[in-house]
Scaffold this active site. Structure first.
Site, PDB file in Angstrom:
ATOM      1  N   GLU A 158       0.835  -1.206   0.000  1.00  0.00           N
ATOM      2  CA  GLU A 158       0.000   0.000   0.000  1.00  0.00           C
ATOM      3  C   GLU A 158       0.872   1.260   0.000  1.00  0.00           C
ATOM      4  O   GLU A 158       0.632   2.201   0.768  1.00  0.00           O
ATOM      5  CB  GLU A 158      -0.968  -0.008   1.187  1.00  0.00           C
ATOM      6  N   GLU A 234      -6.504  -7.668  -0.797  1.00  0.00           N
ATOM      7  CA  GLU A 234      -6.897  -7.548   0.608  1.00  0.00           C
ATOM      8  C   GLU A 234      -8.388  -7.278   0.627  1.00  0.00           C
ATOM      9  O   GLU A 234      -8.826  -6.129   0.562  1.00  0.00           O
ATOM     10  CB  GLU A 234      -6.147  -6.419   1.327  1.00  0.00           C
TER      11      GLU A 234
END
Length: 584
Positions: A158, A234
Protein backbone atom coordinates in the site's frame (compact mmCIF):
# COMPACT_ATOMS: atom_id res chain seq x y z
CA UNK A 1 7.67 -27.68 -14.04
CA UNK A 2 4.39 -25.74 -13.77
CA UNK A 3 4.25 -22.28 -15.27
CA UNK A 4 2.33 -19.33 -13.84
CA UNK A 5 1.89 -16.09 -15.74
CA UNK A 6 -0.29 -13.02 -16.19
CA UNK A 7 -2.40 -13.23 -19.32
CA UNK A 8 -4.46 -10.68 -21.20
CA UNK A 9 -7.44 -11.16 -18.87
CA UNK A 10 -6.54 -13.91 -16.41
CA UNK A 11 -3.84 -15.49 -14.35
CA UNK A 12 -2.58 -18.46 -16.35
CA UNK A 13 -1.50 -21.75 -14.80
CA UNK A 14 0.17 -23.90 -17.45
CA UNK A 15 -1.53 -21.73 -20.05
CA UNK A 16 -5.06 -22.11 -18.67
CA UNK A 17 -7.10 -19.45 -16.82
CA UNK A 18 -6.72 -19.74 -13.05
CA UNK A 19 -8.55 -17.83 -10.34
CA UNK A 20 -6.69 -17.22 -7.09
CA UNK A 21 -8.90 -17.89 -4.07
CA UNK A 22 -6.59 -16.97 -1.24
CA UNK A 23 -6.75 -16.40 2.49
CA UNK A 24 -4.33 -14.40 4.65
CA UNK A 25 -2.66 -16.45 7.38
CA UNK A 26 0.39 -14.94 9.11
CA UNK A 27 2.66 -17.74 10.26
CA UNK A 28 4.16 -15.47 12.94
CA UNK A 29 0.73 -15.01 14.56
CA UNK A 30 -0.07 -18.72 14.85
CA UNK A 31 1.66 -21.39 16.92
CA UNK A 32 3.71 -23.47 14.42
CA UNK A 33 2.16 -26.73 15.61
CA UNK A 34 -1.19 -25.36 14.43
CA UNK A 35 -0.13 -24.24 10.94
CA UNK A 36 -1.27 -27.47 9.29
CA UNK A 37 -4.68 -27.26 10.95
CA UNK A 38 -5.28 -23.69 9.79
CA UNK A 39 -4.08 -24.42 6.25
CA UNK A 40 -6.36 -27.47 6.00
CA UNK A 41 -9.34 -25.44 7.17
CA UNK A 42 -8.62 -22.88 4.46
CA UNK A 43 -8.61 -25.68 1.88
CA UNK A 44 -11.90 -27.03 3.22
CA UNK A 45 -13.51 -23.60 2.88
CA UNK A 46 -12.71 -23.76 -0.83
CA UNK A 47 -9.54 -21.66 -0.95
CA UNK A 48 -6.64 -22.72 -3.15
CA UNK A 49 -3.95 -20.31 -1.89
CA UNK A 50 -2.46 -19.05 1.39
CA UNK A 51 -1.05 -15.52 1.60
CA UNK A 52 1.38 -14.33 4.24
CA UNK A 53 3.36 -11.26 5.12
CA UNK A 54 6.94 -11.61 6.35
CA UNK A 55 7.66 -9.60 9.51
CA UNK A 56 11.22 -8.28 9.24
CA UNK A 57 11.45 -7.23 12.88
CA UNK A 58 10.30 -10.64 14.11
CA UNK A 59 13.12 -12.34 12.21
CA UNK A 60 15.72 -9.65 12.97
CA UNK A 61 15.12 -8.19 16.46
CA UNK A 62 18.71 -6.91 16.44
CA UNK A 63 21.05 -6.10 13.52
CA UNK A 64 23.07 -9.02 12.24
CA UNK A 65 20.48 -11.62 13.29
CA UNK A 66 17.91 -13.51 11.25
CA UNK A 67 15.86 -16.03 13.16
CA UNK A 68 14.20 -18.83 11.19
CA UNK A 69 13.41 -21.16 14.07
CA UNK A 70 10.13 -22.31 15.59
CA UNK A 71 7.28 -19.98 14.73
CA UNK A 72 9.51 -18.06 12.31
CA UNK A 73 10.33 -21.06 10.08
CA UNK A 74 9.04 -19.64 6.80
CA UNK A 75 10.56 -22.53 4.84
CA UNK A 76 8.52 -25.04 6.85
CA UNK A 77 5.37 -22.95 6.49
CA UNK A 78 5.70 -22.88 2.70
CA UNK A 79 6.38 -26.63 2.62
CA UNK A 80 3.22 -27.25 4.64
CA UNK A 81 1.20 -25.17 2.18
CA UNK A 82 2.54 -27.30 -0.65
CA UNK A 83 1.88 -30.52 1.26
CA UNK A 84 -1.77 -29.45 1.57
CA UNK A 85 -1.98 -29.10 -2.23
CA UNK A 86 -2.32 -25.33 -2.05
CA UNK A 87 -0.47 -22.37 -3.53
CA UNK A 88 1.14 -19.40 -1.77
CA UNK A 89 1.54 -15.63 -2.07
CA UNK A 90 4.46 -14.01 -0.19
CA UNK A 91 4.44 -10.34 0.83
CA UNK A 92 7.83 -9.50 2.35
CA UNK A 93 7.35 -5.74 2.51
CA UNK A 94 9.81 -4.57 3.82
CA UNK A 95 6.90 -2.58 5.32
CA UNK A 96 3.82 -4.71 5.99
CA UNK A 97 1.55 -2.61 8.28
CA UNK A 98 -0.57 -5.61 9.40
CA UNK A 99 -1.29 -3.79 12.68
CA UNK A 100 2.08 -5.22 13.68
CA UNK A 101 4.70 -3.42 15.77
CA UNK A 102 6.34 -0.69 13.63
CA UNK A 103 4.67 -2.12 10.54
CA UNK A 104 7.31 -4.85 10.54
CA UNK A 105 10.27 -2.49 10.25
CA UNK A 106 12.98 -3.14 12.89
CA UNK A 107 13.25 -0.36 15.45
CA UNK A 108 17.05 -0.63 15.43
CA UNK A 109 17.04 0.49 11.81
CA UNK A 110 16.15 4.04 12.91
CA UNK A 111 18.67 4.51 15.69
CA UNK A 112 20.54 6.54 13.10
CA UNK A 113 18.23 9.52 12.40
CA UNK A 114 19.67 9.89 8.90
CA UNK A 115 18.19 6.55 7.81
CA UNK A 116 15.22 7.01 5.50
CA UNK A 117 11.82 5.42 5.92
CA UNK A 118 10.27 3.77 2.86
CA UNK A 119 12.20 5.86 0.35
CA UNK A 120 15.29 5.78 -1.82
CA UNK A 121 17.91 6.45 0.82
CA UNK A 122 21.21 4.50 0.75
CA UNK A 123 21.37 3.34 4.39
CA UNK A 124 17.75 2.26 4.44
CA UNK A 125 18.05 0.49 1.09
CA UNK A 126 21.23 -1.31 2.13
CA UNK A 127 19.42 -2.80 5.14
CA UNK A 128 16.35 -3.62 3.05
CA UNK A 129 18.40 -5.41 0.43
CA UNK A 130 20.16 -7.47 3.11
CA UNK A 131 16.77 -8.41 4.57
CA UNK A 132 15.14 -9.24 1.24
CA UNK A 133 18.12 -11.35 0.21
CA UNK A 134 17.60 -13.55 3.26
CA UNK A 135 13.87 -13.85 2.59
CA UNK A 136 14.35 -14.68 -1.06
CA UNK A 137 16.91 -17.35 -0.24
CA UNK A 138 13.96 -19.14 1.33
CA UNK A 139 11.29 -18.21 -1.20
CA UNK A 140 13.16 -18.82 -4.48
CA UNK A 141 13.19 -22.65 -4.22
CA UNK A 142 9.47 -22.60 -3.37
CA UNK A 143 8.39 -20.81 -6.57
CA UNK A 144 5.93 -22.66 -8.75
CA UNK A 145 8.34 -22.87 -11.66
CA UNK A 146 10.66 -24.82 -9.37
CA UNK A 147 7.99 -27.19 -8.18
CA UNK A 148 6.91 -25.16 -5.16
CA UNK A 149 3.68 -23.37 -4.20
CA UNK A 150 4.58 -19.64 -4.58
CA UNK A 151 2.61 -17.93 -7.36
CA UNK A 152 3.14 -14.23 -6.62
CA UNK A 153 5.48 -11.97 -4.66
CA UNK A 154 4.38 -8.49 -3.64
CA UNK A 155 6.62 -5.40 -3.75
CA UNK A 156 6.20 -3.04 -0.75
CA UNK A 157 2.67 -2.64 0.66
CA UNK A 158 0.00 0.00 0.00
CA UNK A 159 2.80 2.36 -0.87
CA UNK A 160 0.48 4.84 -2.56
CA UNK A 161 -0.96 5.74 0.86
CA UNK A 162 2.52 6.74 2.04
CA UNK A 163 4.64 8.07 -0.83
CA UNK A 164 5.35 8.13 -4.55
CA UNK A 165 9.10 7.46 -4.75
CA UNK A 166 9.28 5.47 -7.99
CA UNK A 167 13.04 5.09 -7.72
CA UNK A 168 12.53 3.34 -4.38
CA UNK A 169 9.94 0.95 -5.81
CA UNK A 170 12.17 0.18 -8.78
CA UNK A 171 15.09 -0.58 -6.46
CA UNK A 172 12.92 -3.08 -4.58
CA UNK A 173 11.63 -4.68 -7.77
CA UNK A 174 15.10 -4.90 -9.31
CA UNK A 175 16.56 -6.48 -6.19
CA UNK A 176 13.67 -8.96 -6.11
CA UNK A 177 14.41 -10.06 -9.67
CA UNK A 178 18.17 -10.07 -9.09
CA UNK A 179 17.62 -12.37 -6.11
CA UNK A 180 16.02 -15.02 -8.29
CA UNK A 181 12.30 -14.31 -8.01
CA UNK A 182 10.77 -15.20 -11.38
CA UNK A 183 7.04 -15.34 -10.57
CA UNK A 184 4.90 -12.28 -11.30
CA UNK A 185 5.37 -9.26 -9.03
CA UNK A 186 2.41 -7.32 -7.68
CA UNK A 187 1.58 -4.17 -5.75
CA UNK A 188 -1.51 -3.40 -3.69
CA UNK A 189 -3.18 -0.07 -3.00
CA UNK A 190 -6.53 1.25 -1.98
CA UNK A 191 -8.49 1.82 -5.21
CA UNK A 192 -8.27 5.56 -5.59
CA UNK A 193 -6.64 7.02 -8.70
CA UNK A 194 -4.01 8.82 -6.62
CA UNK A 195 -2.93 5.77 -4.62
CA UNK A 196 -2.96 3.36 -7.56
CA UNK A 197 -0.80 5.77 -9.54
CA UNK A 198 1.64 6.53 -6.72
CA UNK A 199 2.02 2.99 -5.40
CA UNK A 200 3.11 1.01 -8.42
CA UNK A 201 5.31 0.86 -11.53
CA UNK A 202 4.97 -0.40 -15.05
CA UNK A 203 5.88 -4.07 -14.98
CA UNK A 204 4.31 -4.62 -11.56
CA UNK A 205 0.75 -5.92 -11.60
CA UNK A 206 -1.61 -3.63 -9.68
CA UNK A 207 -4.12 -5.10 -7.22
CA UNK A 208 -6.49 -3.40 -4.80
CA UNK A 209 -7.49 -3.50 -1.13
CA UNK A 210 -11.09 -2.89 -0.05
CA UNK A 211 -14.04 -4.49 1.72
CA UNK A 212 -17.11 -2.99 0.09
CA UNK A 213 -18.52 -1.51 -3.16
CA UNK A 214 -16.74 -4.24 -5.12
CA UNK A 215 -18.00 -3.33 -8.60
CA UNK A 216 -17.03 0.35 -8.35
CA UNK A 217 -13.63 -0.38 -6.84
CA UNK A 218 -12.85 -3.03 -9.45
CA UNK A 219 -13.77 -0.49 -12.14
CA UNK A 220 -11.28 1.99 -10.67
CA UNK A 221 -8.64 -0.72 -10.56
CA UNK A 222 -9.32 -1.65 -14.20
CA UNK A 223 -8.79 1.95 -15.25
CA UNK A 224 -5.26 1.78 -13.83
CA UNK A 225 -4.57 -1.86 -14.74
CA UNK A 226 -6.04 -2.04 -18.26
CA UNK A 227 -5.03 -5.65 -18.92
CA UNK A 228 -4.52 -8.79 -16.89
CA UNK A 229 -6.60 -10.26 -14.09
CA UNK A 230 -8.45 -8.13 -11.58
CA UNK A 231 -7.58 -8.98 -7.98
CA UNK A 232 -8.63 -7.72 -4.59
CA UNK A 233 -5.56 -8.87 -2.70
CA UNK A 234 -6.90 -7.55 0.61
CA UNK A 235 -10.61 -8.19 0.85
CA UNK A 236 -11.35 -6.69 4.27
CA UNK A 237 -13.86 -9.17 5.69
CA UNK A 238 -13.38 -7.92 9.26
CA UNK A 239 -11.40 -5.34 11.20
CA UNK A 240 -8.93 -4.93 14.06
CA UNK A 241 -9.48 -3.61 17.59
CA UNK A 242 -7.61 -1.20 19.83
CA UNK A 243 -7.70 -0.86 23.61
CA UNK A 244 -10.57 1.21 24.94
CA UNK A 245 -12.82 0.85 21.90
CA UNK A 246 -15.45 -1.68 20.83
CA UNK A 247 -14.88 -5.10 19.30
CA UNK A 248 -15.36 -4.73 15.56
CA UNK A 249 -17.61 -7.21 13.80
CA UNK A 250 -19.03 -7.25 10.28
CA UNK A 251 -22.12 -8.98 9.00
CA UNK A 252 -21.39 -12.44 7.61
CA UNK A 253 -24.22 -12.04 5.10
CA UNK A 254 -23.02 -8.63 3.90
CA UNK A 255 -19.40 -9.76 3.62
CA UNK A 256 -20.48 -12.86 1.73
CA UNK A 257 -22.55 -10.74 -0.64
CA UNK A 258 -19.52 -8.56 -1.42
CA UNK A 259 -17.40 -11.67 -1.99
CA UNK A 260 -20.09 -12.92 -4.37
CA UNK A 261 -19.88 -9.66 -6.35
CA UNK A 262 -16.11 -10.01 -6.58
CA UNK A 263 -16.28 -13.56 -7.87
CA UNK A 264 -19.16 -12.78 -10.23
CA UNK A 265 -16.94 -10.11 -11.80
CA UNK A 266 -14.30 -12.76 -12.47
CA UNK A 267 -11.83 -11.30 -9.99
CA UNK A 268 -9.32 -13.17 -7.89
CA UNK A 269 -9.32 -12.55 -4.18
CA UNK A 270 -7.28 -12.75 -0.99
CA UNK A 271 -9.35 -12.66 2.19
CA UNK A 272 -7.84 -10.37 4.80
CA UNK A 273 -7.98 -12.15 7.14
CA UNK A 274 -8.90 -15.81 6.69
CA UNK A 275 -7.45 -16.42 10.16
CA UNK A 276 -6.02 -13.53 12.11
CA UNK A 277 -4.34 -15.28 15.03
CA UNK A 278 -2.76 -13.49 17.97
CA UNK A 279 -0.20 -10.78 18.73
CA UNK A 280 1.64 -13.08 21.12
CA UNK A 281 4.27 -11.49 23.31
CA UNK A 282 4.24 -7.73 22.85
CA UNK A 283 4.07 -7.59 19.06
CA UNK A 284 0.97 -5.44 18.52
CA UNK A 285 1.24 -2.21 16.60
CA UNK A 286 -0.62 1.05 17.08
CA UNK A 287 -2.37 3.76 15.13
CA UNK A 288 -1.82 7.46 15.66
CA UNK A 289 -3.96 9.89 13.69
CA UNK A 290 -3.88 12.55 16.39
CA UNK A 291 -4.68 10.09 19.19
CA UNK A 292 -2.39 7.17 19.97
CA UNK A 293 -4.34 3.87 19.79
CA UNK A 294 -2.45 0.66 20.61
CA UNK A 295 -3.87 -2.58 19.21
CA UNK A 296 -5.11 -5.36 21.45
CA UNK A 297 -3.43 -8.76 21.80
CA UNK A 298 -6.10 -10.64 19.88
CA UNK A 299 -5.97 -10.39 16.09
CA UNK A 300 -9.23 -12.30 15.73
CA UNK A 301 -10.28 -9.77 13.05
CA UNK A 302 -13.81 -11.22 12.99
CA UNK A 303 -12.36 -13.56 10.38
CA UNK A 304 -13.93 -16.74 8.94
CA UNK A 305 -11.69 -18.74 11.26
CA UNK A 306 -11.62 -17.22 14.75
CA UNK A 307 -8.59 -16.63 16.96
CA UNK A 308 -8.67 -20.22 18.23
CA UNK A 309 -8.98 -21.64 14.72
CA UNK A 310 -12.68 -22.48 14.89
CA UNK A 311 -15.10 -21.83 12.00
CA UNK A 312 -17.51 -18.93 12.37
CA UNK A 313 -20.78 -18.21 10.53
CA UNK A 314 -18.64 -16.18 8.11
CA UNK A 315 -16.65 -19.33 7.30
CA UNK A 316 -19.77 -21.17 6.20
CA UNK A 317 -21.22 -18.16 4.38
CA UNK A 318 -18.00 -17.69 2.40
CA UNK A 319 -17.81 -21.40 1.63
CA UNK A 320 -21.32 -21.29 0.22
CA UNK A 321 -20.37 -18.37 -2.04
CA UNK A 322 -17.19 -20.06 -3.28
CA UNK A 323 -19.18 -23.23 -4.03
CA UNK A 324 -21.24 -21.30 -6.59
CA UNK A 325 -18.12 -20.79 -8.68
CA UNK A 326 -15.73 -23.62 -7.82
CA UNK A 327 -15.84 -27.09 -6.38
CA UNK A 328 -15.26 -27.17 -2.63
CA UNK A 329 -14.25 -30.16 -0.47
CA UNK A 330 -17.05 -32.33 0.87
CA UNK A 331 -16.20 -31.96 4.56
CA UNK A 332 -16.16 -28.94 6.86
CA UNK A 333 -14.36 -28.51 10.20
CA UNK A 334 -16.35 -29.43 13.31
CA UNK A 335 -17.81 -26.61 15.43
CA UNK A 336 -15.93 -25.30 18.43
CA UNK A 337 -16.11 -27.26 21.66
CA UNK A 338 -16.20 -25.50 25.03
CA UNK A 339 -12.69 -25.13 26.44
CA UNK A 340 -11.74 -26.45 29.89
CA UNK A 341 -12.40 -24.03 32.75
CA UNK A 342 -9.84 -24.63 35.50
CA UNK A 343 -9.17 -22.02 38.16
CA UNK A 344 -6.50 -21.33 40.74
CA UNK A 345 -5.40 -18.61 43.17
CA UNK A 346 -2.34 -16.53 42.31
CA UNK A 347 0.45 -16.53 44.89
CA UNK A 348 4.15 -15.89 45.52
CA UNK A 349 4.24 -12.15 44.75
CA UNK A 350 7.54 -10.58 43.70
CA UNK A 351 7.13 -6.81 44.01
CA UNK A 352 9.23 -4.77 41.63
CA UNK A 353 9.82 -1.81 43.92
CA UNK A 354 10.87 -3.96 46.89
CA UNK A 355 14.00 -5.27 45.19
CA UNK A 356 14.38 -3.86 41.68
CA UNK A 357 17.96 -5.14 41.40
CA UNK A 358 16.50 -8.64 40.91
CA UNK A 359 14.71 -7.56 37.74
CA UNK A 360 17.72 -6.53 35.66
CA UNK A 361 20.93 -4.54 35.56
CA UNK A 362 21.01 -0.80 36.23
CA UNK A 363 22.75 1.48 33.73
CA UNK A 364 23.73 5.05 34.56
CA UNK A 365 22.90 7.84 32.11
CA UNK A 366 23.52 11.50 32.81
CA UNK A 367 20.77 12.45 30.37
CA UNK A 368 17.53 10.48 30.36
CA UNK A 369 17.72 8.12 27.36
CA UNK A 370 14.91 7.02 25.08
CA UNK A 371 14.34 3.28 24.78
CA UNK A 372 15.94 3.42 21.34
CA UNK A 373 19.21 4.57 22.93
CA UNK A 374 19.40 1.26 24.85
CA UNK A 375 20.62 -2.10 23.55
CA UNK A 376 18.59 -4.21 23.34
CA UNK A 377 15.60 -1.89 23.23
CA UNK A 378 13.24 -2.72 26.10
CA UNK A 379 9.46 -2.78 26.12
CA UNK A 380 9.42 -1.93 29.81
CA UNK A 381 12.00 -0.04 31.88
CA UNK A 382 12.41 1.47 35.34
CA UNK A 383 13.98 4.93 35.61
CA UNK A 384 15.43 6.22 38.90
CA UNK A 385 16.89 9.47 40.16
CA UNK A 386 17.23 11.40 43.41
CA UNK A 387 15.41 14.71 43.85
CA UNK A 388 16.85 17.28 46.24
CA UNK A 389 15.04 20.55 46.67
CA UNK A 390 13.40 23.08 48.92
CA UNK A 391 9.82 22.79 47.67
CA UNK A 392 7.42 20.45 45.87
CA UNK A 393 7.23 21.00 42.13
CA UNK A 394 5.97 19.82 38.76
CA UNK A 395 7.70 16.90 37.05
CA UNK A 396 7.43 17.21 33.26
CA UNK A 397 8.62 15.06 30.38
CA UNK A 398 9.16 16.13 26.80
CA UNK A 399 6.83 13.35 25.62
CA UNK A 400 5.67 10.04 27.06
CA UNK A 401 5.66 7.08 24.69
CA UNK A 402 3.55 5.47 25.80
CA UNK A 403 2.73 5.12 29.50
CA UNK A 404 4.67 6.24 32.57
CA UNK A 405 3.76 5.44 36.17
CA UNK A 406 5.54 7.68 38.67
CA UNK A 407 6.49 6.66 42.23
CA UNK A 408 8.00 8.91 44.92
CA UNK A 409 9.75 7.18 47.80
CA UNK A 410 7.96 3.99 46.75
CA UNK A 411 4.46 5.49 46.79
CA UNK A 412 2.50 5.93 43.54
CA UNK A 413 2.05 9.53 42.42
CA UNK A 414 0.22 9.07 39.13
CA UNK A 415 0.26 7.71 35.59
CA UNK A 416 0.88 9.67 32.41
CA UNK A 417 -0.76 8.24 29.29
CA UNK A 418 0.16 9.12 25.75
CA UNK A 419 -3.38 8.66 24.45
CA UNK A 420 -4.45 11.44 26.84
CA UNK A 421 -1.51 13.63 25.78
CA UNK A 422 -0.26 13.73 29.38
CA UNK A 423 3.33 14.58 30.24
CA UNK A 424 3.41 16.36 33.65
CA UNK A 425 2.30 15.87 37.25
CA UNK A 426 2.91 17.39 40.68
CA UNK A 427 5.41 15.83 43.07
CA UNK A 428 4.19 15.82 46.68
CA UNK A 429 7.51 16.55 48.40
CA UNK A 430 10.75 18.36 47.75
CA UNK A 431 13.23 15.57 48.43
CA UNK A 432 13.15 11.84 47.78
CA UNK A 433 13.70 8.98 45.33
CA UNK A 434 11.86 9.29 42.05
CA UNK A 435 11.00 6.09 40.15
CA UNK A 436 9.27 5.96 36.77
CA UNK A 437 8.03 2.74 35.16
CA UNK A 438 7.73 3.29 31.40
CA UNK A 439 5.95 0.98 28.96
CA UNK A 440 6.17 0.82 25.17
CA UNK A 441 2.61 -0.19 24.25
CA UNK A 442 3.31 -0.81 20.57
CA UNK A 443 5.01 1.11 17.79
CA UNK A 444 2.93 2.96 15.22
CA UNK A 445 2.36 0.77 12.17
CA UNK A 446 0.79 3.19 9.68
CA UNK A 447 1.44 6.72 8.51
CA UNK A 448 4.16 9.32 9.07
CA UNK A 449 5.03 8.24 12.65
CA UNK A 450 6.52 4.91 11.57
CA UNK A 451 10.02 4.56 12.97
CA UNK A 452 9.60 6.98 15.87
CA UNK A 453 11.46 6.40 19.14
CA UNK A 454 9.92 5.00 22.32
CA UNK A 455 10.24 5.68 26.04
CA UNK A 456 10.63 9.20 27.44
CA UNK A 457 11.43 11.60 24.61
CA UNK A 458 13.03 14.96 25.28
CA UNK A 459 14.14 14.29 28.85
CA UNK A 460 12.63 15.45 32.15
CA UNK A 461 12.42 18.72 34.06
CA UNK A 462 11.57 19.68 37.64
CA UNK A 463 10.72 23.32 38.45
CA UNK A 464 11.40 23.86 34.75
CA UNK A 465 15.05 22.82 35.14
CA UNK A 466 16.57 19.71 33.49
CA UNK A 467 16.55 16.63 35.72
CA UNK A 468 19.75 14.63 35.17
CA UNK A 469 21.64 11.69 36.63
CA UNK A 470 19.38 8.70 35.88
CA UNK A 471 19.73 5.02 36.63
CA UNK A 472 17.91 2.97 34.00
CA UNK A 473 16.86 -0.66 34.45
CA UNK A 474 15.54 -2.30 31.25
CA UNK A 475 13.31 -5.25 32.18
CA UNK A 476 14.13 -8.48 30.34
CA UNK A 477 10.60 -9.78 29.87
CA UNK A 478 11.79 -13.20 28.74
CA UNK A 479 13.46 -13.71 32.11
CA UNK A 480 10.66 -12.43 34.33
CA UNK A 481 8.74 -15.73 34.60
CA UNK A 482 11.75 -17.27 36.35
CA UNK A 483 11.70 -14.73 39.23
CA UNK A 484 10.51 -16.26 42.49
CA UNK A 485 10.11 -14.85 46.00
CA UNK A 486 12.57 -15.72 48.73
CA UNK A 487 9.77 -17.53 50.55
CA UNK A 488 6.35 -18.78 49.38
CA UNK A 489 3.60 -16.27 50.12
CA UNK A 490 -0.15 -16.29 49.66
CA UNK A 491 -2.11 -13.37 48.25
CA UNK A 492 -5.43 -12.18 49.66
CA UNK A 493 -7.62 -9.37 48.40
CA UNK A 494 -6.85 -6.77 45.78
CA UNK A 495 -3.22 -6.37 44.71
CA UNK A 496 -1.36 -3.25 43.58
CA UNK A 497 1.43 -3.56 41.04
CA UNK A 498 3.96 -3.68 39.71
CA UNK A 499 4.05 -7.26 40.95
CA UNK A 500 4.80 -10.70 39.54
CA UNK A 501 2.61 -13.63 40.67
CA UNK A 502 2.21 -17.24 39.69
CA UNK A 503 0.07 -20.33 40.08
CA UNK A 504 -0.43 -23.80 38.63
CA UNK A 505 -3.30 -24.74 36.36
CA UNK A 506 -4.31 -28.41 36.09
CA UNK A 507 -5.94 -29.85 32.97
CA UNK A 508 -6.63 -33.44 31.96
CA UNK A 509 -5.20 -33.10 28.46
CA UNK A 510 -3.78 -30.39 26.20
CA UNK A 511 -6.50 -28.06 24.93
CA UNK A 512 -7.03 -24.47 23.84
CA UNK A 513 -7.72 -22.29 26.87
CA UNK A 514 -9.17 -18.80 27.41
CA UNK A 515 -7.78 -16.92 30.40
CA UNK A 516 -10.32 -14.49 31.85
CA UNK A 517 -8.61 -11.21 32.82
CA UNK A 518 -11.80 -9.29 33.60
CA UNK A 519 -10.89 -8.72 37.26
CA UNK A 520 -7.28 -7.84 36.52
CA UNK A 521 -5.85 -4.41 35.77
CA UNK A 522 -3.10 -4.05 33.18
CA UNK A 523 -0.19 -6.33 32.46
CA UNK A 524 0.98 -9.44 30.67
CA UNK A 525 0.93 -13.20 31.18
CA UNK A 526 2.91 -16.34 30.38
CA UNK A 527 1.88 -20.01 30.42
CA UNK A 528 4.71 -22.53 30.68
CA UNK A 529 7.07 -19.73 29.65
CA UNK A 530 5.09 -18.88 26.49
CA UNK A 531 4.28 -15.15 26.28
CA UNK A 532 0.52 -14.90 25.81
CA UNK A 533 0.49 -11.10 25.46
CA UNK A 534 -1.00 -8.05 27.17
CA UNK A 535 -4.25 -7.71 29.06
CA UNK A 536 -5.98 -4.48 30.12
CA UNK A 537 -9.19 -3.80 32.01
CA UNK A 538 -9.87 -1.04 29.49
CA UNK A 539 -11.09 -3.75 27.06
CA UNK A 540 -12.63 -4.68 24.72
CA UNK A 541 -10.60 -7.90 24.97
CA UNK A 542 -11.28 -9.81 28.18
CA UNK A 543 -9.62 -13.19 27.49
CA UNK A 544 -6.12 -14.20 26.48
CA UNK A 545 -5.97 -17.12 24.06
CA UNK A 546 -3.73 -20.03 25.09
CA UNK A 547 -2.95 -22.31 22.10
CA UNK A 548 -3.24 -26.03 22.69
CA UNK A 549 0.43 -26.88 21.95
CA UNK A 550 1.50 -24.69 24.89
CA UNK A 551 -0.67 -26.65 27.35
CA UNK A 552 0.47 -29.85 29.08
CA UNK A 553 -1.61 -32.61 30.62
CA UNK A 554 -1.39 -32.10 34.36
CA UNK A 555 0.18 -29.01 35.94
CA UNK A 556 0.87 -25.85 33.93
CA UNK A 557 2.62 -22.78 35.35
CA UNK A 558 0.90 -19.44 34.83
CA UNK A 559 2.91 -16.27 35.54
CA UNK A 560 1.30 -12.82 35.58
CA UNK A 561 2.92 -9.38 35.67
CA UNK A 562 0.35 -6.92 37.02
CA UNK A 563 1.30 -3.28 36.43
CA UNK A 564 -1.87 -1.68 37.78
CA UNK A 565 -4.37 -2.97 40.31
CA UNK A 566 -5.76 -6.50 40.33
CA UNK A 567 -9.16 -6.70 42.02
CA UNK A 568 -9.20 -10.48 42.34
CA UNK A 569 -5.84 -12.32 42.33
CA UNK A 570 -7.22 -15.54 40.86
CA UNK A 571 -6.71 -17.23 37.50
CA UNK A 572 -9.96 -18.33 35.91
CA UNK A 573 -10.52 -19.82 32.49
CA UNK A 574 -13.74 -19.62 30.51
CA UNK A 575 -15.18 -21.91 27.81
CA UNK A 576 -15.00 -19.41 24.95
CA UNK A 577 -13.23 -16.17 23.98
CA UNK A 578 -14.60 -12.88 25.29
CA UNK A 579 -13.59 -10.06 22.97
CA UNK A 580 -16.30 -7.45 23.50
CA UNK A 581 -17.43 -5.23 26.37
CA UNK A 582 -20.96 -6.66 26.32
CA UNK A 583 -19.95 -10.32 26.39
CA UNK A 584 -20.28 -12.27 29.62
Amino acid sequence: MPEFAIGENDFLLDGRPFRILSGALHYFRVHPDLWADRIDKARRMGLNTIETYVAWNAHAPEPGTFDLTGGLDLDRFLRMIADAGMYAIVRPGPYICAEWDNGGLPAWLFRDPSVGVRRYEPKYLAAVREYLTKVYEIVVPHQIDRGGPVLLVQVENEYGAFGDDKRYLKALADHTRDSGITVPLTTVDQPTPEMLEAGSLEGLHRTASFGSAAEARLATLRAHQPTGPLMCSEFWNGWFDHWGAHHHTTSAAESAAELDKLLAAGASVNLYMFHGGTNFGLTNGANDKGVYQPLITSYDYDAPLDEAGDPTPKYHAFRDVIARYHKVPDTVPPPARPAPTPSSVLRDPVRLLDAPDRWGIWEFHEELPAFDDLTPMPKLALLRTRVEGDRPGVLAFGEVRDRATVFFDGAPVGTLARDHHERALALPRATGELLVLVEDQGRVDYGPRIGEAKGIIGGATLHGEPLTGWDVLPLDLAELPSLRPAQPESVAGAVAGPVLMRTEIDVDEPADLFLDTGEWGKGMAWLNGFALGRYWRRGPQRTLYVPRPVVRAGANELVVLELGTMLDPAARFVPRPLLGHTEA
